[in-house]
Write a protein that holds these residues in place. Structure first.
Motif, PDB file in Angstrom:
ATOM      1  N   LYS A 287       0.764  -1.625   0.024  1.00  7.99           N
ATOM      2  CA  LYS A 287       0.130  -0.058  -0.069  1.00  7.99           C
ATOM      3  C   LYS A 287       0.977   0.996   0.175  1.00  7.99           C
ATOM      4  N   LEU A 288       2.001   1.348   0.487  1.00 14.43           N
ATOM      5  CA  LEU A 288       2.502   2.068   0.825  1.00 14.43           C
ATOM      6  C   LEU A 288       3.398   2.454  -0.661  1.00 14.43           C
ATOM      7  N   ASP A 289       4.245   1.505  -1.277  1.00 16.17           N
ATOM      8  CA  ASP A 289       4.479   2.023  -2.373  1.00 16.17           C
ATOM      9  C   ASP A 289       4.049   2.150  -3.532  1.00 16.17           C
ATOM     10  N   LYS A 290       2.439   2.230  -3.391  1.00 12.01           N
ATOM     11  CA  LYS A 290       1.468   2.728  -4.625  1.00 12.01           C
ATOM     12  C   LYS A 290       0.968   4.013  -3.943  1.00 12.01           C
ATOM     13  N   ARG A 291       0.715   4.199  -2.569  1.00 12.41           N
ATOM     14  CA  ARG A 291       0.215   5.318  -2.629  1.00 12.41           C
ATOM     15  C   ARG A 291       2.090   6.788  -2.943  1.00 12.41           C
ATOM     16  N   LEU A 292       2.934   5.876  -2.293  1.00 13.52           N
ATOM     17  CA  LEU A 292       3.983   7.359  -2.804  1.00 13.52           C
ATOM     18  C   LEU A 292       3.993   7.087  -4.354  1.00 13.52           C
ATOM     19  N   GLY A 293       3.853   6.245  -4.980  1.00 20.79           N
ATOM     20  CA  GLY A 293       4.102   6.682  -6.546  1.00 20.79           C
ATOM     21  C   GLY A 293       3.017   7.053  -6.811  1.00 20.79           C
ATOM     22  N   ASP A 294       1.617   7.212  -6.271  1.00 22.01           N
ATOM     23  CA  ASP A 294       0.990   7.996  -6.686  1.00 22.01           C
ATOM     24  C   ASP A 294       0.643   9.780  -6.592  1.00 22.01           C
ATOM     25  N   VAL A 295       1.191   9.848  -5.658  1.00 22.10           N
ATOM     26  CA  VAL A 295       1.220  11.754  -4.722  1.00 22.10           C
ATOM     27  C   VAL A 295       3.061  11.923  -6.065  1.00 22.10           C
ATOM     28  N   GLY A 296       3.840  11.108  -7.083  1.00 22.69           N
ATOM     29  CA  GLY A 296       4.702  12.037  -7.828  1.00 22.69           C
ATOM     30  C   GLY A 296       5.876  11.240  -7.137  1.00 22.69           C
ATOM     31  N   GLY A 297       5.911  10.636  -6.008  1.00 21.66           N
ATOM     32  CA  GLY A 297       7.259  10.631  -6.040  1.00 21.66           C
ATOM     33  C   GLY A 297       8.282   9.107  -6.857  1.00 21.66           C
ATOM     34  N   ILE A 298       9.507   9.015  -7.444  1.00 29.91           N
ATOM     35  CA  ILE A 298      10.236   8.134  -7.679  1.00 29.91           C
ATOM     36  C   ILE A 298      10.548   6.557  -7.422  1.00 29.91           C
ATOM     37  N   PRO A 299      10.313   5.897  -7.466  1.00 29.38           N
ATOM     38  CA  PRO A 299      10.680   4.617  -7.301  1.00 29.38           C
ATOM     39  C   PRO A 299      11.743   4.064  -7.778  1.00 29.38           C
ATOM     40  N   ILE A 300      13.412   4.034  -6.708  1.00 24.34           N
ATOM     41  CA  ILE A 300      14.362   3.423  -6.553  1.00 24.34           C
ATOM     42  C   ILE A 300      14.751   2.077  -7.453  1.00 24.34           C
ATOM     43  N   ILE A 301      14.171   1.278  -6.878  1.00 27.42           N
ATOM     44  CA  ILE A 301      13.623   0.076  -7.049  1.00 27.42           C
ATOM     45  C   ILE A 301      12.595  -0.628  -6.694  1.00 27.42           C
ATOM     46  N   GLU A 302      12.331  -1.549  -7.110  1.00 29.35           N
ATOM     47  CA  GLU A 302      10.710  -2.205  -6.861  1.00 29.35           C
ATOM     48  C   GLU A 302      11.080  -2.772  -6.005  1.00 29.35           C
ATOM     49  N   ARG A 303      10.104  -2.233  -5.088  1.00 28.29           N
ATOM     50  CA  ARG A 303       9.735  -3.145  -3.486  1.00 28.29           C
ATOM     51  C   ARG A 303      10.182  -4.360  -3.514  1.00 28.29           C
ATOM     52  N   GLY A 304      11.011  -4.241  -2.453  1.00 30.31           N
ATOM     53  CA  GLY A 304      11.503  -5.405  -1.626  1.00 30.31           C
ATOM     54  C   GLY A 304      10.750  -6.427  -0.622  1.00 30.31           C
ATOM     55  N   LEU A 305      10.189  -7.802  -0.564  1.00 26.62           N
ATOM     56  CA  LEU A 305       9.038  -7.640   0.002  1.00 26.62           C
ATOM     57  C   LEU A 305      10.148  -9.785   0.752  1.00 26.62           C
TER      58      LEU A 305
END
Length: 652
Positions: free
Chosen positions: A144-162
Motif C-alpha cells: 500500500k505504501l509503495d503504491k501511495r508514494l508513486g500516486d503522489v509523484g514519488g520516483i521509485p529507486i528500485i522495485e519494492r522488496g518483500l
C-alpha cells in the motif's frame, strides 16, 4: 565570491534588490547537501523492521554516505517529505494486514485528499516490507505504501522488496539482494551519495562506532526495591523497560495491572502430543474493564539459572547498581522522572532475552571485533558476511540458539555490557486471546495456553519461554504476573447478530468468552443464533468439551432448538483427515442462510494454512448456494471484510 561570513550592505530599495550572491550560494550548497542525504524511516511492531533499517543505515555509512538519518516513522514530520532527496522506507505488516502503531499517523497524513499527484515530484524512494506469507495479506502495508508514494509523484529507486518470515533465511533472504540493487541504482543516479565508490565498503567496526547506550554505575544510592509491593514492582518494570534501547511503546513500559493465578489445569490428556492448559487469574487491586475478543499481553519470567549463567559468562556484577542512558537523548528531562537506578541482574531479567531468543546477524559482527581467538574471529566474520548468511541461518535461527548458547560457543569473546544491552534481543511481552467473559467471570481473566515445544534439526528440544512458564505456575504459591490489555482483531459482537465461529485448536479460546458472554445476554433478552466449528486431532485434545456440549443441549446457545449448531472436525481420528472447512461444506445451506441474516464471521487459530482454507470454503459455499461465480463470491467476502463482518485473528 563573497565569503559566507561577510556582512551584506543594506539595500537602498529592498523590494527590488537582486538576489544576494551569498544567499544564492547558500541555496546551491543546501541543494548539494540534500543530494548527499539519505533518510531511512522504519515502522516496526516487534523490532524486526528497526533491525533491518539499522543494518541499511550501517551499510550506507560504510559505503561513505556523508549524511544518513535513521528515524522511527513517528519521529518524522510527514509534511517535510517533499523536501527530501532519497528516502528508504522499512515497514512491517502486523495482524491481518495492519500497519504498526507507529505508522498510523504517517499513513493518515499520506491519505489526505488535498495531496496532489505531484506532491513528491523529484523525491526518490524505496520500500522494503517485512511480512509472513502464511498470512493472507502478506506484506500488505509495504504494498500500500509503495503504491501511495508513486500516486503522489514519488520516483521509485528500485522495485519494492518483500521480506518473508517463511523464507529459509527469514526476511534477510530478500533483504540482501534488494540492498545490493539499491546501492547500485542509487550510485548510478546520484554519485554524491557515495563519493568514493559503490563497491568500496569500510568494515563497520573500523569506523569505531559507539553503542547506542552508555551505562552509569551508581555508587551510594538505594534502588527502588525496599518494598516488595506490586506498586514498587510496577515502577521497577516501567523504569527498566524505559531505559532499554529496544522498541517498547510508552504504554507498554508499566504494566496495566497485576493478576494472581488461582487455577491451572490441563485440558489435554496427559501424555498426548498437545500440552494445553486452562489458567484463571484474579485482578489484584482495581479491575481493568475489558471486552470479549480482547488480548492479554504478559511479561514472562526468565529462568533464574540461565540469567545467572549469562551474567557469569559475561563477567558482570549482578549486584551493580546501574542506569542506562541513550547517547542520543542523554539526560532527557521527560524520561528522568520515570527512571531509577536498578540492579544489573534485575535489569537483565526484565529487559534482555538471554535464554530463548536468537541474536541478529549484527550481534555476530560485533562479536567478531571482540574475539581474541583467531579461529573464532574468522568464523564470526564469515557468519556476518553475505556469503555466510545461509550457514548462519542453519547455525543460529534454525537451531534457535539462544544468546547464552552463542556466547558459550565463542569463549574468547568478551563484549562490553553496553553492546550487550543494545544487541541482546529485548524481552518481549507475549499475547494471548482472552478466553473469559467479563460478565460471566467477574473479577477474573481466563487464558487457554498451548505449551509451544519443538525439536531442532540437531535434536535439541525447545519450549516457548512464556507458555512453559505459565504452564508451570502453581496457584498455591500466590504468584502475581504483570499484564497489559489490548484490543485484538475480534471486536465484541452485537447480541442481535448471528455468529459463524471457526476456531480449531486453541483458536477456540476467544469463542469460549463469546459464548459465555452471550449466555448472560440471553438471560436479559433474545439473542441471535451461533454456529461454531471446532477442530482438533482426536478426543485427547478436545478442548473444553463439557462447555461446548452443555451449550449444545436442549435450549443452549449452540443447540438446533436455538437455531445454532456445534460441529467438531477430528483431523486424526480416521485415515482421511477432516478439517473445519469440510464440516463447513456439510452445513453449506445453514451458513448461507445466516449470512443472509447479517451474520458476522469470526476466524481464529494458526496462521499456517487454516485462514486461507476457511476463506476458500466460504467462497465455494457462496458460489454454490447463491448460484454466482467464484469471482462474485470473492467480492462478497471482501465487502464483508470491509464492513467488519469477517474478522480473523491468526498467529504463527
Amino acid at each position: 565570491m563573497v565569503p559566507l561570513s561577510s556582512p551584506k550592505a543594506p539595500a537602498k530599495h529592498p523590494a527590488k534588490a537582486p538576489p544576494s550572491p551569498t544567499r544564492s550560494n547558500e541555496q546551491m550548497e543546501d541543494k548539494a547537501k540534500d543530494r548527499q542525504k539519505l533518510l531511512i524511516l522504519y515502522a516496526t511492531q516487534t523490532g524486526n523492521a528497526m533491525d533491518a533499517a539499522e543494518r541499511i543505515a550501517r551499510e550506507a555509512e560504510c559505503r561513505g554516505c556523508p549524511a544518513v538519518s535513521l528515524l522511527s516513522i513517528d519521529q518524522f514530520d510527514p509534511s517535510l517529505l517533499p523536501k527530501q532527496s532519497s528516502v528508504i522506507f522499512i515497514v512491517s505488516t502486523t495482524g491481518q494486514g495492519d500497519a504498526p502503531d507507529s505508522m498510523k499517523g504517517f499513513w493518515k497524513f499520506l491519505l489526505q485528499r488535498n495531496i496532489s499527484s505531484h506532491w513528491l515530484d523529484g523525491v526518490q524512494y524505496a520500500v522494503f516490507g517485512l511480512g509472513d506469507s502464511g498470512y493472507q495479506k502478506y506484506n500488505f502495508v509495504a504494498k500500500k505504501l509503495d503504491k501511495r508514494l508513486g500516486d503522489v509523484g514519488g520516483i521509485p529507486i528500485i522495485e519494492r522488496g518483500l521480506g518473508d518470515d517463511q523464507h529459509p533465511s527469514g526476511y534477510e533472504g530478500a533483504l540482501d539482494p534488494w540492498m545490493a540493487s539499491l546501492w547500485t541504482v542509487l550510485n548510478q543516479r546520484n554519485n554524491k551519495l557515495f563519493p568514493s565508490s559503490s563497491d568500496s565498503v569500510t568494515p563497520f567496526m573500523k569506523l569505531m562506532y559507539q553503542p547506542k547506550v552508555c551505562i552509569l554505575y551508581i555508587g551510594d544510592c538505594k534502588p527502588n526495591e525496599q518494598s516488595s509491593g506490586l506498586e514498587s514492582k510496577t515502577l521497577q518494570i516501567g523504569s527498566a523497560r524505559l531505559m532499554h534501547p529496544g522498541i517498547f511503546a510508552h504504554d507498554k513500559n508499566r504494566p496495566h495491572c497485576w493478576l494472581k493465578v488461582v487455577r491451572n489445569c490441563l485440558l489435554t490428556r496427559a501424555g498426548c502430543s498437545k500440552d494445553v492448559h486452562h489458567l484463571e487469574f484474579e485482578f489484584q487491586g482495581s479491575a481493568i474493564v475489558y471486552d470479549v475478543g480482547d488480548v492479554l499481553e504478559i511479561l514472562p519470567a526468565q529462568n533464574p539459572a540461565i540469567v545467572d549463567a549469562f551474567i557469569n559468562r559475561c563477567n558482570l556484577d549482578s549486584e551493580a547498581l546501574i542506569m542506562v542512558e541513550s547517547r542520543e537523548t542523554k539526560n532527557c528531562a521527560t524520561d528522568c522522572a520515570y527512571r531509577a537506578p536498578i540492579r544489573l541482574k534485575r535489569f537483565v531479567e526484565l529487559t534482555m532475552d538471554v535464554g530463548s531468543a536468537s541474536p541478529r546477524r549484527f550481534f555476530f559482527e560485533v562479536m567478531s571485533f571482540y574475539a581474541t581467538a583467531e579461529h573464532e574471529k574468522e568464523r564470526l566474520q564469515y557468519f556476518a558476511s553475505a556469503e555466510g548468511r545461509d550457514d548462519l541461518y542453519q547455525y543460529n535461527q534454525k537451531e534457535r540458539r539462544t544468546v547464552l548458547e552463542v556466547l558459550e560457543d565463542f569463549p574468547s569473546v568478551q563484549m562490553p555490557f553496553e553492546w550487550l544491552v543494545q544487541l541482546v534481543p529485548p524481552l518481549k511481552t507475549r499475547a494471548f486471546s482472552i478466553s473469559s467473559s467479563p460478565s460471566a467471570h467477574r473479577n477474573q481473566v481466563h487464558l487457554t495456553v498451548n505449551v509451544a515445544s519443538w525439536q531442532t534439526p540437531f535434536k535439541r528440544k525447545r519450549t516457548g519461554l512464556c507458555s512453559q512458564w505459565l504452564a508451570g505456575l502453581d496457584p498455591e504459591q500466590g504468584v502475581h504476573i504483570p499484564v497489559w490489555f489490548q484490543k485484538g482483531s475480534l471486536p465484541p459482537p452485537d447480541p442481535t447478530l448471528p455468529l459463524i465461529l471457526l476456531g480449531p485448536g486453541t483458536g477456540c479460546a476467544p469463542f469460549r468468552g463469546f459464548i459465555a458472554e452471550r449466555a448472560v445476554q440471553s438471560e436479559q433478552g433474545p439473542t441471535a443464533p451461533i454456529l461454531f466449528f471446532f477442530g482438533c486431532r482426536n478426543k485427547d485434545d478436545f478442548l473444553y468439551k463439557e462447555f461446548w456440549t452443555s451449550h449444545s443441549k436442549d435450549t443452549g446457545l449452540l443447540s438446533e432448538n436455538k437455531g445454532g449448531g456445534f460441529y467438531v472436525a477430528f483431523s486424526r481420528a480416521r485415515p482421511q483427515k477432516i478439517y473445519v472447512q469440510h464440516k463447513m461444506e456439510e452445513q453449506s445451506q445453514r451458513i448461507w442462510d445466516l449470512l443472509n441474516q447479517g451474520a458476522v464471521v469470526y476466524v481464529a487459530g494458526s496462521s499456517n494454512k487454516m485462514p486461507s482454507a476457511v476463506m476458500s470454503a466460504f467462497e465455494e459455499i457462496i458460489s454454490k448456494e447463491a448460484g454466482v461465480s467464484r469471482e462474485s463470491a470473492v467480492r462478497l467476502l471482501k465487502s464483508l471484510e470491509k464492513a467488519g463482518k469477517y474478522c480473523v485473528e491468526a498467529w504463527s
